[in-house]
Design a protein around this motif. Structure first.
Motif, PDB file in Angstrom:
ATOM      1  N   GLU A  86      24.998  28.778 -34.465  1.00  0.00           N
ATOM      2  CA  GLU A  86      26.201  29.302 -34.240  1.00  0.00           C
ATOM      3  C   GLU A  86      27.077  28.048 -33.981  1.00  0.00           C
ATOM      4  O   GLU A  86      27.678  28.216 -32.940  1.00  0.00           O
ATOM      5  N   TRP A 145      37.451  35.245 -39.467  1.00  0.00           N
ATOM      6  CA  TRP A 145      37.029  34.455 -38.191  1.00  0.00           C
ATOM      7  C   TRP A 145      37.902  34.939 -37.377  1.00  0.00           C
ATOM      8  O   TRP A 145      38.923  35.376 -37.612  1.00  0.00           O
ATOM      9  N   ARG A 199      24.436  28.603 -38.972  1.00  0.00           N
ATOM     10  CA  ARG A 199      24.274  30.034 -38.653  1.00  0.00           C
ATOM     11  C   ARG A 199      23.238  30.129 -37.684  1.00  0.00           C
ATOM     12  O   ARG A 199      23.634  30.956 -36.704  1.00  0.00           O
TER      13      ARG A 199
END
Length: 122
Positions: free
Chosen positions: A72, A34, A69
């Motif tokens: 997001e 990330w 996902r």
């Protein structure tokens, strides 16, 4: 959270077994890949929620990260064993910070536990 792992959970059974630094290390391991900014943002939120759970609740502490996902978004929650409260829930400086960093957040108080959750949108 690496590919294929959309939910990770850390259960802390005892106050003395897992320090905030160890929680931060666990978090960084699960957020490998990330961006640095996102890791910092999530770390601030997790740190505040975990500190509040240790200050106002009792073990076990259950830290959960759920990645959506499609949207997001990441939902961070910390659950602790509820301690009888005589005063209403108040938003202190740390939760004001969480409020400013998150899309939304809330508190779920049940007879035996309290969960504070935060939704972060990226």
């Amino acid at each position: 959270m690496t590919a294929g792992h959309d939910t990770v959970v850390l259960v802390v059974q005892d106050e003395d077994t897992t320090s905030p630094d160890e929680v931060a290390r666990w978090l960084r391991e699960h957020l490998a890949g990330w961006s640095g900014f996102d890791v910092l943002l999530i770390g601030l939120v997790v740190g505040e929620l975990y500190d509040n759970a240790r200050r106002h609740g009792s073990p076990p502490y259950v830290l959960e990260l759920v990645l959506d996902r499609w949207r997001e978004a990441l939902v961070v929650s910390v659950r602790d064993r509820a301690v009888g409260r005589t005063a209403p829930w108040r938003t202190g400086a740390g939760l004001l910070l969480v409020d400013g960093l998150s899309a939304r957040w809330g508190v779920l108080t049940q007879a035996t536990f309290t969960t504070v959750w935060v939704e972060l949108v990226f």
